[in-house]
Design a protein around this motif. Structure first.
Motif, mmCIF file in Angstrom:
data_model
loop_
_atom_site.group_PDB
_atom_site.id
_atom_site.type_symbol
_atom_site.label_atom_id
_atom_site.label_comp_id
_atom_site.label_asym_id
_atom_site.label_seq_id
_atom_site.Cartn_x
_atom_site.Cartn_y
_atom_site.Cartn_z
ATOM 1 N N ALA A 4 34.407 27.307 37.477
ATOM 2 C CA ALA A 4 33.146 26.326 36.948
ATOM 3 C C ALA A 4 33.519 25.952 35.354
ATOM 4 N N ASP A 5 34.607 26.865 34.831
ATOM 5 C CA ASP A 5 34.789 26.655 33.331
ATOM 6 C C ASP A 5 36.368 26.329 33.100
ATOM 7 N N PRO A 6 36.828 25.300 32.701
ATOM 8 C CA PRO A 6 38.158 24.985 32.504
ATOM 9 C C PRO A 6 38.784 25.947 31.336
ATOM 10 N N ASP A 7 38.154 26.584 30.566
ATOM 11 C CA ASP A 7 38.496 27.283 29.420
ATOM 12 C C ASP A 7 38.179 28.699 29.502
ATOM 13 N N SER A 8 38.162 29.256 30.856
ATOM 14 C CA SER A 8 37.894 30.546 30.982
ATOM 15 C C SER A 8 38.904 31.180 32.098
ATOM 16 N N ILE A 9 39.334 32.442 31.540
ATOM 17 C CA ILE A 9 40.170 33.225 32.729
ATOM 18 C C ILE A 9 39.729 34.455 32.810
ATOM 19 N N HIS A 10 39.673 34.905 34.056
ATOM 20 C CA HIS A 10 39.329 36.409 34.273
ATOM 21 C C HIS A 10 40.470 37.113 34.798
ATOM 22 N N ALA A 11 40.522 38.410 34.796
ATOM 23 C CA ALA A 11 41.551 39.149 35.168
ATOM 24 C C ALA A 11 40.803 40.400 35.684
ATOM 25 N N PHE A 12 41.157 40.936 36.743
ATOM 26 C CA PHE A 12 40.712 42.348 37.417
ATOM 27 C C PHE A 12 41.972 43.141 37.417
ATOM 28 N N GLN A 13 41.842 44.235 36.866
ATOM 29 C CA GLN A 13 42.988 45.019 36.682
ATOM 30 C C GLN A 13 42.614 46.527 37.116
ATOM 31 N N GLN A 14 43.183 47.190 38.178
ATOM 32 C CA GLN A 14 43.266 48.393 38.645
ATOM 33 C C GLN A 14 44.243 49.397 38.199
ATOM 34 N N TYR A 15 44.088 50.485 37.700
ATOM 35 C CA TYR A 15 45.116 51.666 37.129
ATOM 36 C C TYR A 15 45.037 52.781 37.938
ATOM 37 N N GLN A 31 35.758 39.558 26.722
ATOM 38 C CA GLN A 31 34.581 40.299 27.316
ATOM 39 C C GLN A 31 35.237 41.304 28.229
ATOM 40 N N VAL A 32 35.078 42.707 27.915
ATOM 41 C CA VAL A 32 35.834 43.392 28.774
ATOM 42 C C VAL A 32 34.691 44.444 29.521
ATOM 43 N N THR A 33 34.708 44.710 30.739
ATOM 44 C CA THR A 33 34.002 45.454 31.585
ATOM 45 C C THR A 33 34.792 46.711 32.095
ATOM 46 N N ALA A 34 34.592 47.970 32.065
ATOM 47 C CA ALA A 34 34.971 48.829 32.374
ATOM 48 C C ALA A 34 34.494 49.597 33.752
ATOM 49 N N LEU A 35 35.264 49.902 34.854
ATOM 50 C CA LEU A 35 34.751 50.088 36.029
ATOM 51 C C LEU A 35 35.456 51.341 36.893
ATOM 52 N N THR A 36 34.689 51.998 37.582
ATOM 53 C CA THR A 36 35.114 53.124 38.305
ATOM 54 C C THR A 36 35.227 52.631 39.838
ATOM 55 N N PRO A 37 36.305 52.296 40.443
ATOM 56 C CA PRO A 37 36.155 51.915 41.831
ATOM 57 C C PRO A 37 35.887 52.909 42.767
ATOM 58 N N VAL A 38 34.850 52.765 43.720
ATOM 59 C CA VAL A 38 34.648 53.818 44.606
ATOM 60 C C VAL A 38 35.059 53.420 46.017
ATOM 61 N N ILE A 51 38.168 41.629 32.907
ATOM 62 C CA ILE A 51 38.277 40.798 31.444
ATOM 63 C C ILE A 51 38.005 39.451 31.756
ATOM 64 N N LYS A 52 37.402 38.761 30.713
ATOM 65 C CA LYS A 52 37.006 37.568 30.682
ATOM 66 C C LYS A 52 37.635 36.892 29.295
ATOM 67 N N HIS A 53 38.558 36.213 29.211
ATOM 68 C CA HIS A 53 39.206 35.415 28.364
ATOM 69 C C HIS A 53 38.557 34.065 28.284
ATOM 70 N N LYS A 54 38.160 33.691 27.043
ATOM 71 C CA LYS A 54 37.686 32.252 26.746
ATOM 72 C C LYS A 54 38.730 31.626 25.965
ATOM 73 N N THR A 55 39.500 30.594 26.054
ATOM 74 C CA THR A 55 40.484 29.998 25.527
ATOM 75 C C THR A 55 39.652 28.808 24.477
ATOM 76 N N LEU A 56 40.597 28.419 23.578
ATOM 77 C CA LEU A 56 40.323 27.352 22.858
ATOM 78 C C LEU A 56 40.157 25.815 23.920
ATOM 79 N N PRO A 57 39.232 24.985 23.546
ATOM 80 C CA PRO A 57 39.338 23.966 24.445
ATOM 81 C C PRO A 57 41.011 23.511 24.829
ATOM 82 N N GLY A 58 41.075 23.171 26.250
ATOM 83 C CA GLY A 58 42.332 22.519 26.714
ATOM 84 C C GLY A 58 43.533 23.397 26.667
ATOM 85 N N LYS A 59 43.412 24.818 26.276
ATOM 86 C CA LYS A 59 44.370 25.593 25.994
ATOM 87 C C LYS A 59 44.783 26.627 27.181
#
Length: 102
Positions: free
Chosen positions: A48-59, A90-97, A8-16
């Motif tokens: 590379a982007d001070p207003d972006s957060i990425h999360a990797f989640q495995q369930y 932005q969400v990308t669904a994956l199947t871990p192998v 999951i990629k989150h784009k925050t408001l500038p400086g948030k």
């Protein structure tokens, strides 16, 4: 059941980004830690982007992922964090192998 993962990629408001992190730590960190359906989770700042957060989640399964989205903790998180984001994630669904065990 098959393992299920999301990037999951989150784009925050500038400086948030730090504010978003505090909201995530308040609601999501304890909920994820207590959730047996989460088998791995990485919450990461984009270097590379001070207003972006990425999360990797495995369930444990896609069903576990869907169930987590219905929790009170997730609803409270969304209510507090959405005003700090520039739009939906932005969400990308994956199947871990394959994965390396710790």
């Amino acid at each position: 059941m098959t393992s299920f993962a999301l990037i999951i990629k989150h784009k925050t408001l500038p400086g948030k980004r730090e504010e978003v992190r505090k909201v995530w730590e308040k609601h999501m960190a304890p909920a994820i830690s207590a959730n047996p359906g989460h088998t791995a989770y990485f919450y990461c700042f984009d270097n590379a982007d001070p207003d972006s957060i990425h999360a990797f989640q495995q369930y444990a399964s896609a069903e576990a992922s869907a169930a987590f989205l219905k929790t009170d903790s997730y609803a409270a998180y969304l209510e507090e964090v959405e005003p700090l984001l520039s739009g939906p994630p932005q969400v990308t669904a994956l199947t871990p192998v394959w994965s390396k065990e710790a």
